[in-house]
Design a protein around this motif. Structure first.
Motif, PDB file in Angstrom:
ATOM      1  N   ASP A  74      13.344  59.087  27.998  1.00 32.93           N
ATOM      2  CA  ASP A  74      12.781  59.227  29.575  1.00 32.93           C
ATOM      3  C   ASP A  74      13.770  60.030  30.235  1.00 32.93           C
ATOM      4  O   ASP A  74      14.821  59.742  30.755  1.00 32.93           O
ATOM      5  N   LEU A  75      13.396  61.287  30.508  1.00 37.71           N
ATOM      6  CA  LEU A  75      14.149  62.230  31.269  1.00 37.71           C
ATOM      7  C   LEU A  75      14.599  61.941  32.815  1.00 37.71           C
ATOM      8  O   LEU A  75      15.480  62.153  33.153  1.00 37.71           O
ATOM      9  N   GLY A  76      13.303  61.471  33.177  1.00 37.12           N
ATOM     10  CA  GLY A  76      13.277  61.080  34.603  1.00 37.12           C
ATOM     11  C   GLY A  76      14.394  59.781  34.904  1.00 37.12           C
ATOM     12  O   GLY A  76      14.924  59.969  35.910  1.00 37.12           O
ATOM     13  N   ALA A  77      14.510  58.996  33.837  1.00 34.95           N
ATOM     14  CA  ALA A  77      15.465  57.842  34.027  1.00 34.95           C
ATOM     15  C   ALA A  77      16.829  58.612  34.061  1.00 34.95           C
ATOM     16  O   ALA A  77      17.678  58.085  34.719  1.00 34.95           O
ATOM     17  N   LEU A  78      17.180  59.464  33.044  1.00 24.51           N
ATOM     18  CA  LEU A  78      18.285  60.232  33.037  1.00 24.51           C
ATOM     19  C   LEU A  78      18.853  60.928  34.391  1.00 24.51           C
ATOM     20  O   LEU A  78      19.853  60.826  34.913  1.00 24.51           O
ATOM     21  N   GLY A  79      17.778  61.407  34.956  1.00 27.28           N
ATOM     22  CA  GLY A  79      17.953  62.256  36.242  1.00 27.28           C
ATOM     23  C   GLY A  79      18.473  61.044  37.448  1.00 27.28           C
ATOM     24  O   GLY A  79      19.149  61.224  38.187  1.00 27.28           O
ATOM     25  N   ASP A  80      17.777  59.893  37.225  1.00 25.99           N
ATOM     26  CA  ASP A  80      18.018  58.738  38.224  1.00 25.99           C
ATOM     27  C   ASP A  80      19.440  58.350  38.192  1.00 25.99           C
ATOM     28  O   ASP A  80      20.216  58.284  38.938  1.00 25.99           O
ATOM     29  N   LEU A  81      19.836  58.162  36.704  1.00 20.00           N
ATOM     30  CA  LEU A  81      21.447  57.641  36.801  1.00 20.00           C
ATOM     31  C   LEU A  81      22.096  58.877  37.210  1.00 20.00           C
ATOM     32  O   LEU A  81      23.226  58.546  37.711  1.00 20.00           O
ATOM     33  N   TYR A  82      21.988  60.099  36.944  1.00 21.69           N
ATOM     34  CA  TYR A  82      22.790  61.295  37.371  1.00 21.69           C
ATOM     35  C   TYR A  82      22.902  61.188  38.953  1.00 21.69           C
ATOM     36  O   TYR A  82      23.798  61.189  39.430  1.00 21.69           O
ATOM     37  N   ASP A  83      21.630  60.845  39.403  1.00 21.96           N
ATOM     38  CA  ASP A  83      21.508  61.010  40.910  1.00 21.96           C
ATOM     39  C   ASP A  83      22.570  59.656  41.533  1.00 21.96           C
ATOM     40  O   ASP A  83      23.283  59.716  42.709  1.00 21.96           O
ATOM     41  N   ARG A  84      22.521  58.761  40.744  1.00 22.15           N
ATOM     42  CA  ARG A  84      23.254  57.490  41.235  1.00 22.15           C
ATOM     43  C   ARG A  84      24.757  57.388  41.124  1.00 22.15           C
ATOM     44  O   ARG A  84      25.295  56.956  41.756  1.00 22.15           O
ATOM     45  N   TYR A  85      24.903  58.181  39.907  1.00 20.23           N
ATOM     46  CA  TYR A  85      26.284  58.116  39.687  1.00 20.23           C
ATOM     47  C   TYR A  85      27.249  59.374  39.669  1.00 20.23           C
ATOM     48  O   TYR A  85      28.401  59.455  39.186  1.00 20.23           O
ATOM     49  N   HIS A  86      26.604  60.412  39.969  1.00 16.69           N
ATOM     50  CA  HIS A  86      27.304  61.658  39.624  1.00 16.69           C
ATOM     51  C   HIS A  86      28.402  61.899  40.533  1.00 16.69           C
ATOM     52  O   HIS A  86      29.586  62.554  40.120  1.00 16.69           O
ATOM     53  N   ALA A  87      28.319  61.458  41.969  1.00 16.78           N
ATOM     54  CA  ALA A  87      29.386  61.639  42.878  1.00 16.78           C
ATOM     55  C   ALA A  87      30.858  61.022  42.350  1.00 16.78           C
ATOM     56  O   ALA A  87      31.781  61.365  42.458  1.00 16.78           O
ATOM     57  N   ASP A  88      30.369  59.643  41.607  1.00 17.18           N
ATOM     58  CA  ASP A  88      31.498  58.738  40.968  1.00 17.18           C
ATOM     59  C   ASP A  88      32.238  59.808  40.051  1.00 17.18           C
ATOM     60  O   ASP A  88      33.432  59.558  39.928  1.00 17.18           O
ATOM     61  N   ILE A  89      31.228  60.137  39.117  1.00 13.64           N
ATOM     62  CA  ILE A  89      32.102  60.807  37.951  1.00 13.64           C
ATOM     63  C   ILE A  89      32.723  61.965  38.273  1.00 13.64           C
ATOM     64  O   ILE A  89      33.695  62.412  37.774  1.00 13.64           O
ATOM     65  N   TRP A  90      32.065  62.783  39.224  1.00  9.84           N
ATOM     66  CA  TRP A  90      32.714  64.080  39.688  1.00  9.84           C
ATOM     67  C   TRP A  90      34.032  63.829  40.226  1.00  9.84           C
ATOM     68  O   TRP A  90      35.095  64.308  40.043  1.00  9.84           O
ATOM     69  N   ARG A  91      34.207  62.845  40.991  1.00 11.65           N
ATOM     70  CA  ARG A  91      35.568  62.445  41.604  1.00 11.65           C
ATOM     71  C   ARG A  91      36.382  61.864  40.592  1.00 11.65           C
ATOM     72  O   ARG A  91      37.551  62.267  40.643  1.00 11.65           O
ATOM     73  N   LEU A  92      35.890  61.136  39.823  1.00  7.00           N
ATOM     74  CA  LEU A  92      36.738  60.623  38.760  1.00  7.00           C
ATOM     75  C   LEU A  92      37.326  61.836  37.812  1.00  7.00           C
ATOM     76  O   LEU A  92      38.630  61.998  37.558  1.00  7.00           O
ATOM     77  N   VAL A  93      36.373  62.652  37.435  1.00  5.88           N
ATOM     78  CA  VAL A  93      36.720  63.588  36.420  1.00  5.88           C
ATOM     79  C   VAL A  93      37.848  64.718  37.244  1.00  5.88           C
ATOM     80  O   VAL A  93      38.752  65.143  36.761  1.00  5.88           O
ATOM     81  N   HIS A  94      37.445  64.949  38.640  1.00  2.55           N
ATOM     82  CA  HIS A  94      38.221  65.861  39.188  1.00  2.55           C
ATOM     83  C   HIS A  94      39.618  65.262  39.440  1.00  2.55           C
ATOM     84  O   HIS A  94      40.794  65.765  39.416  1.00  2.55           O
ATOM     85  N   ARG A  95      39.802  63.863  39.672  1.00  2.00           N
ATOM     86  CA  ARG A  95      41.262  63.363  39.817  1.00  2.00           C
ATOM     87  C   ARG A  95      41.832  63.208  38.203  1.00  2.00           C
ATOM     88  O   ARG A  95      43.162  63.174  38.193  1.00  2.00           O
ATOM     89  N   MET A  96      41.084  63.126  37.288  1.00  2.00           N
ATOM     90  CA  MET A  96      41.609  63.238  35.826  1.00  2.00           C
ATOM     91  C   MET A  96      42.217  64.475  35.482  1.00  2.00           C
ATOM     92  O   MET A  96      43.032  64.855  34.764  1.00  2.00           O
ATOM     93  N   THR A  97      41.713  65.497  36.022  1.00  2.00           N
ATOM     94  CA  THR A  97      41.817  66.904  35.582  1.00  2.00           C
ATOM     95  C   THR A  97      42.627  67.740  36.800  1.00  2.00           C
ATOM     96  O   THR A  97      42.393  69.014  36.494  1.00  2.00           O
ATOM     97  N   ASP A  98      42.993  67.150  37.544  1.00  2.00           N
ATOM     98  CA  ASP A  98      43.449  67.895  38.867  1.00  2.00           C
ATOM     99  C   ASP A  98      42.619  68.887  39.468  1.00  2.00           C
ATOM    100  O   ASP A  98      42.655  69.828  40.085  1.00  2.00           O
ATOM    101  N   GLY A  99      41.291  68.832  39.094  1.00  2.00           N
ATOM    102  CA  GLY A  99      40.093  69.651  39.783  1.00  2.00           C
ATOM    103  C   GLY A  99      40.339  70.859  39.176  1.00  2.00           C
ATOM    104  O   GLY A  99      39.669  72.048  39.639  1.00  2.00           O
ATOM    105  N   SER A 100      40.930  71.166  38.115  1.00  2.00           N
ATOM    106  CA  SER A 100      40.988  72.149  37.274  1.00  2.00           C
ATOM    107  C   SER A 100      40.005  71.936  36.102  1.00  2.00           C
ATOM    108  O   SER A 100      39.725  71.073  35.833  1.00  2.00           O
ATOM    109  N   GLY A 101      39.866  73.237  35.164  1.00  2.00           N
ATOM    110  CA  GLY A 101      39.236  73.155  34.020  1.00  2.00           C
ATOM    111  C   GLY A 101      37.641  73.306  34.334  1.00  2.00           C
ATOM    112  O   GLY A 101      37.347  73.742  35.164  1.00  2.00           O
TER     113      GLY A 101
END
Lengths: 381, 196
Positions: B30-57
């Motif tokens: 179900d791709l709709g569910a995948l989109g929902d999870l992305y909408d729900r958590y993308h900001a968390d994951i973006w912030r985390l990856v940014h912190r782990m990679t210095d925002g580079s890469g």
């Protein structure tokens, strides 16, 4: 030397919410009078505040939607791997051009694969834990005295298949110039003219002790040759360890972006076994994971947890060998002390106090912890 | 007590389906569910990856790959209320692999051409405006070994509990505690020395 406040650990426990209300209040009263705890508390609060003050990603609606659209498109197409670095191809092209001369002038001879012939079950030796297959011209004998079994190799090549040793059991191969200690394994050893010439391990692990040389551990897929004596053992292609029927080590699967999901799956399964206390299965799965994904971030944890699983499974000697490997690869790893404890316990149990003391040397002294002291046991006195 | 993590973006004006239900749907395609999870958590994951990679890469790629892994990994989710910690574990794992791959390639190129691997360049605008201590801290965090850094970021900055981080990283909780202890000690030492 200034001694650390006995209650400093409560600073972390308090931040974790692990102290009862009464203990938390008690610590707060203590902190008012203890500059060390106060400084630690303030220092931790400061670094957390700074961490949270770091700028975050600049997320705009277009960027978020672009990634979402790409994600769903790729998911629909069944893609699952980490996208490659965009500058990978240009960089590789540059590297290839820059390295042309180096490649032409520094070609290395290919490494011969480890080959171990299948070990035949020798009839009539069921009293022994080792099944020995002597190659033509080999001179050897085998005897067992109580829990200790000895295979003496005088000349030639023998291949051995040794079942896992029960507590109190030992299996040793006497060599013209030393000995091998076996902890349940399949391997081949060659001696000639009074010298040990080579050892090739197909499964499990062995400890090779030669005169005038430090003990070395060889694990599945590793080989040692007399010519290599001044070099460390060959890098550890550990993929063969869990195979029980293949006669030779299978090729190591290199870690690659496309293997990411596989690695996560494998590690998850291994940790489920570990969490379920299925120690033998966990050890096998963790071993297989490290073999297949030696560069994975979890590889060092997996290697230590394999040793830990073996110890829980009642195989302290095998645990010690894997732990020793861990220490070789990660001398300053997070699990170094615990790995050293496993190595020391095994050394202590077989009476090798010098080794037990040496491996725990960085953690002994006035502030030695209880597990380090216990691991040394009588060797520490 | 640990301060609460930064507020998370959540569904707006829409009935929230539990994470486990969404993941179950993702596992069945179900791709709709995948989109929902992305909408729900993308900001968390973006912030985390940014912190782990210095925002580079390749932050965007890692974020995308984290969610792209879900159709395959959804079946191993243990069904707890929130999959945030679990997603964080996937994201830091992918970031670690990406980082290792890039570092390896840089080392190889450097060895071929006797170049020095370049480090990421900081944003000059941000550099100029940031306070000295914050810059020092940012550098210290960037220099922290990966595992210590992930423990610090996940526990102290993302607000996950030890148990959640242990579960997400599939390591014993004691290991997380040790890593965090060393991470904080190194960061405190850097700040105390006034390294710039």
């Amino acid at each position: 030397m200034k001694r650390e406040c006995d209650r400093i650990w409560q600073v972390d426990a308090l931040r974790e919410g692990a102290l009862s209300r009464k203990d938390a209040e008690s610590h707060e009263r203590h902190r008012a009078t203890c500059s060390e705890c106060r400084d630690r508390f303030a220092g931790d609060a400061r670094i957390v505040a700074l961490g949270r003050a770091l700028p975050g990603p600049k997320l705009d609606e277009v960027r978020v939607r672009r990634v979402r659209m790409q994600l769903l498109r790729k998911a629909a197409a069944g893609a699952s791997s980490l996208p490659r670095v965009r500058w990978l191809l240009p960089a590789l092209a540059f590297a290839a051009a820059a390295s042309m001369g180096a490649i032409l002038t520094h070609r290395q001879a290919p490494v011969a694969p480890v080959r171990v012939a299948p070990v035949a079950s020798a009839p009539g030796v069921s009293a022994f834990s080792a099944s020995v297959d002597g190659r033509p011209g080999a001179r050897w004998d085998q005897k067992r005295d109580g829990g200790t079994e000895r295979v003496r190799l005088e000349e030639g090549t023998i291949a051995l298949s040794v079942r896992h040793q029960e507590p109190g059991e030992r299996c040793l191969v006497d060599l013209p110039d030393g000995e091998l200690e076996v902890r349940g394994t399949r391997f081949e050893v060659t001696a000639h003219d009074g010298r040990t010439r080579s050892v090739q391990v197909a499964e499990g692990a062995v400890a090779l002790r030669l005169r005038d040389a430090p003990e070395r551990s060889l694990a599945a897929g590793e080989a040692w040759k007399l010519d290599d004596d001044t070099r460390p053992p060959t890098p550890r292609p550990r993929a063969a360890a869990v195979a029980t029927s293949a006669p030779a080590a299978p090729p190591v699967i290199p870690a690659a972006p496309s293997a990411t999901a596989d690695a996560v799956d494998e590690y998850t399964r291994a940790m489920e076994l570990y969490g379920a206390h299925r120690w033998a299965a966990a050890a096998g799965a963790l071993h297989a994971f490290t073999a297949s994904h030696p560069d994975a971030p979890e590889a060092d944890d997996a290697e230590f947890l394999e040793a830990s699983s073996l110890a829980y499974a009642g195989r302290p000697d095998a645990a010690a060998i894997v732990a020793e490997h861990y220490l070789d690869r990660h001398p300053h790893g997070f699990h170094a002390r615990d790995a050293a404890v496993l190595v020391a316990r095994s050394a202590r149990d077989r009476g090798d106090c010098a080794k037990a003391r040496a491996v725990l040397a960085p953690w002994t002294g006035a502030k030695a912890s209880a597990d380090v002291t216990a691991a040394l046991g009588a060797c520490g006195r | 007590m640990r301060a609460a993590p930064a507020p998370l973006p959540r569904h707006a004006g829409r009935e929230a389906r539990p994470d486990a239900e969404l993941l179950s749907a993702v596992a069945s395609g179900d791709l709709g569910a995948l989109g929902d999870l992305y909408d729900r958590y993308h900001a968390d994951i973006w912030r985390l990856v940014h912190r782990m990679t210095d925002g580079s890469g390749e932050v965007d790629d890692i974020v995308q790959a984290t969610f792209l892994a879900l159709p395959r990994l959804a079946t191993v989710f243990d069904g707890r209320d929130s999959c945030r910690a679990w997603l964080c574990g996937i994201a830091v794992g992918l970031a670690a692999r990406q980082r290792r791959g890039v570092a390896r390639l840089l080392r190889r190129i450097a060895s071929f051409g006797e170049m020095t691997p370049t480090t990421t360049t900081a944003d000059p605008e941000r550099e100029a405006g940031a306070r000295e201590e914050l810059r020092a801290f940012e550098r210290a965090l960037a220099r922290l070994p990966w595992k210590k850094r992930e423990a610090f970021v996940l526990v102290e900055l993302e607000g996950l509990s030890m148990a959640e981080v242990a579960h997400a990283l599939r390591v014993p909780a004691g290991t997380v505690r040790t890593r965090l202890f060393h991470a904080k000690r190194e960061l405190r030492q850097v700040l105390a020395r006034g390294d710039r």
